[in-house]
Design a protein around this motif. Sequence first.
Motif, PDB file in Angstrom:
ATOM      1  N   UNK A   1       0.826  -1.204   0.000  1.00 32.14           N
ATOM      2  CA  UNK A   1       0.000   0.000   0.000  1.00 32.14           C
ATOM      3  C   UNK A   1       0.859   1.252   0.000  1.00 32.14           C
ATOM      4  N   UNK A   2       1.906   1.271   0.820  1.00 31.11           N
ATOM      5  CA  UNK A   2       2.737   2.474   0.941  1.00 31.11           C
ATOM      6  C   UNK A   2       3.517   2.769  -0.338  1.00 31.11           C
ATOM      7  N   UNK A   3       4.103   1.745  -0.951  1.00 28.48           N
ATOM      8  CA  UNK A   3       4.971   1.965  -2.117  1.00 28.48           C
ATOM      9  C   UNK A   3       4.345   1.551  -3.447  1.00 28.48           C
ATOM     10  N   UNK A   4       3.137   1.014  -3.412  1.00 33.60           N
ATOM     11  CA  UNK A   4       2.463   0.658  -4.657  1.00 33.60           C
ATOM     12  C   UNK A   4       2.906  -0.664  -5.256  1.00 33.60           C
ATOM     13  N   UNK A   5       3.508  -1.526  -4.454  1.00 33.58           N
ATOM     14  CA  UNK A   5       3.940  -2.838  -4.933  1.00 33.58           C
ATOM     15  C   UNK A   5       2.760  -3.814  -4.892  1.00 33.58           C
ATOM     16  N   UNK A   6       2.807  -4.828  -5.756  1.00 31.16           N
ATOM     17  CA  UNK A   6       1.770  -5.854  -5.815  1.00 31.16           C
ATOM     18  C   UNK A   6       2.393  -7.218  -5.540  1.00 31.16           C
ATOM     19  N   UNK A   7       1.678  -8.041  -4.768  1.00 33.88           N
ATOM     20  CA  UNK A   7       2.146  -9.395  -4.502  1.00 33.88           C
ATOM     21  C   UNK A   7       1.983 -10.233  -5.763  1.00 33.88           C
ATOM     22  N   UNK A   8       3.063 -10.873  -6.200  1.00 37.60           N
ATOM     23  CA  UNK A   8       3.029 -11.732  -7.387  1.00 37.60           C
ATOM     24  C   UNK A   8       2.866 -13.196  -7.005  1.00 37.60           C
ATOM     25  N   UNK A   9       3.491 -13.608  -5.903  1.00 36.13           N
ATOM     26  CA  UNK A   9       3.290 -14.960  -5.388  1.00 36.13           C
ATOM     27  C   UNK A   9       3.741 -15.007  -3.941  1.00 36.13           C
ATOM     28  N   UNK A  10       3.253 -16.018  -3.241  1.00 30.65           N
ATOM     29  CA  UNK A  10       3.571 -16.168  -1.837  1.00 30.65           C
ATOM     30  C   UNK A  10       3.500 -17.645  -1.466  1.00 30.65           C
ATOM     31  N   UNK A  11       4.385 -18.067  -0.551  1.00 32.75           N
ATOM     32  CA  UNK A  11       4.305 -19.416   0.009  1.00 32.75           C
ATOM     33  C   UNK A  11       4.546 -19.306   1.508  1.00 32.75           C
ATOM     34  N   UNK A  12       4.853 -20.401   2.172  1.00 35.38           N
ATOM     35  CA  UNK A  12       5.019 -20.369   3.628  1.00 35.38           C
ATOM     36  C   UNK A  12       6.217 -19.548   4.093  1.00 35.38           C
ATOM     37  N   UNK A  13       7.190 -19.325   3.218  1.00 35.82           N
ATOM     38  CA  UNK A  13       8.418 -18.633   3.606  1.00 35.82           C
ATOM     39  C   UNK A  13       8.588 -17.272   2.950  1.00 35.82           C
ATOM     40  N   UNK A  14       8.185 -17.137   1.705  1.00 34.26           N
ATOM     41  CA  UNK A  14       8.458 -15.915   0.942  1.00 34.26           C
ATOM     42  C   UNK A  14       7.189 -15.297   0.366  1.00 34.26           C
ATOM     43  N   UNK A  15       7.178 -13.967   0.329  1.00 37.79           N
ATOM     44  CA  UNK A  15       6.183 -13.224  -0.429  1.00 37.79           C
ATOM     45  C   UNK A  15       6.965 -12.347  -1.395  1.00 37.79           C
ATOM     46  N   UNK A  16       6.707 -12.520  -2.700  1.00 35.57           N
ATOM     47  CA  UNK A  16       7.433 -11.792  -3.732  1.00 35.57           C
ATOM     48  C   UNK A  16       6.533 -10.709  -4.291  1.00 35.57           C
ATOM     49  N   UNK A  17       7.046  -9.461  -4.278  1.00 39.08           N
ATOM     50  CA  UNK A  17       6.269  -8.316  -4.736  1.00 39.08           C
ATOM     51  C   UNK A  17       7.020  -7.563  -5.828  1.00 39.08           C
ATOM     52  N   UNK A  18       6.261  -7.014  -6.763  1.00 43.51           N
ATOM     53  CA  UNK A  18       6.822  -6.178  -7.823  1.00 43.51           C
ATOM     54  C   UNK A  18       6.018  -4.891  -7.937  1.00 43.51           C
ATOM     55  N   UNK A  19       6.671  -3.854  -8.411  1.00 43.13           N
ATOM     56  CA  UNK A  19       5.959  -2.614  -8.716  1.00 43.13           C
ATOM     57  C   UNK A  19       5.419  -2.727 -10.132  1.00 43.13           C
ATOM     58  N   UNK A  20       4.211  -2.241 -10.393  1.00 39.45           N
ATOM     59  CA  UNK A  20       3.623  -2.383 -11.726  1.00 39.45           C
ATOM     60  C   UNK A  20       4.430  -1.743 -12.857  1.00 39.45           C
ATOM     61  N   UNK A  21       5.286  -0.760 -12.538  1.00 35.39           N
ATOM     62  CA  UNK A  21       6.055  -0.132 -13.622  1.00 35.39           C
ATOM     63  C   UNK A  21       7.176  -1.026 -14.137  1.00 35.39           C
TER      64      UNK A  21
END
Length: 115
Positions: free
Chosen positions: A24-44
């Motif tokens: 929410x703060x930086x505008x990143x979106x979650x692309x995938x997540x599992x029990x250990x990692x959540x990977x986020x990217x910015x739409x740009x």
Amino acid sequence: MEIAVRNIVIDCTGPEAMSRFWGTFMGYETRWSNDTYTFMLHPDGRRPGLVLQKVPEIATEKNRVHFDLEVGDVAAAVERARELGATFVRQVEEEGIAWTVMQDPEGNYFCIQKV
């Protein structure tokens, strides 16, 4: 040799809450997540990925690497970060440059300054 930052990894005990904060703060979106990692990217697609890595221990000391974020309106960004669960630490001015030191919901430091 060219070196580029691909991902920034933040250790945390609660990746779901942290992904809501940073997303929410930086505008990143979650692309995938599992029990250990959540990977986020910015739409740009031009910014490094943000990886939230679940760890069992809470942060007990100040992190040695942190974000320095540039914004157009520091007061608005600080208020938004506070609304999302960040904590104000202090205001700093050195050599004519001012920035605000904050902590995310798990205590990781980051700084906000005017572009």
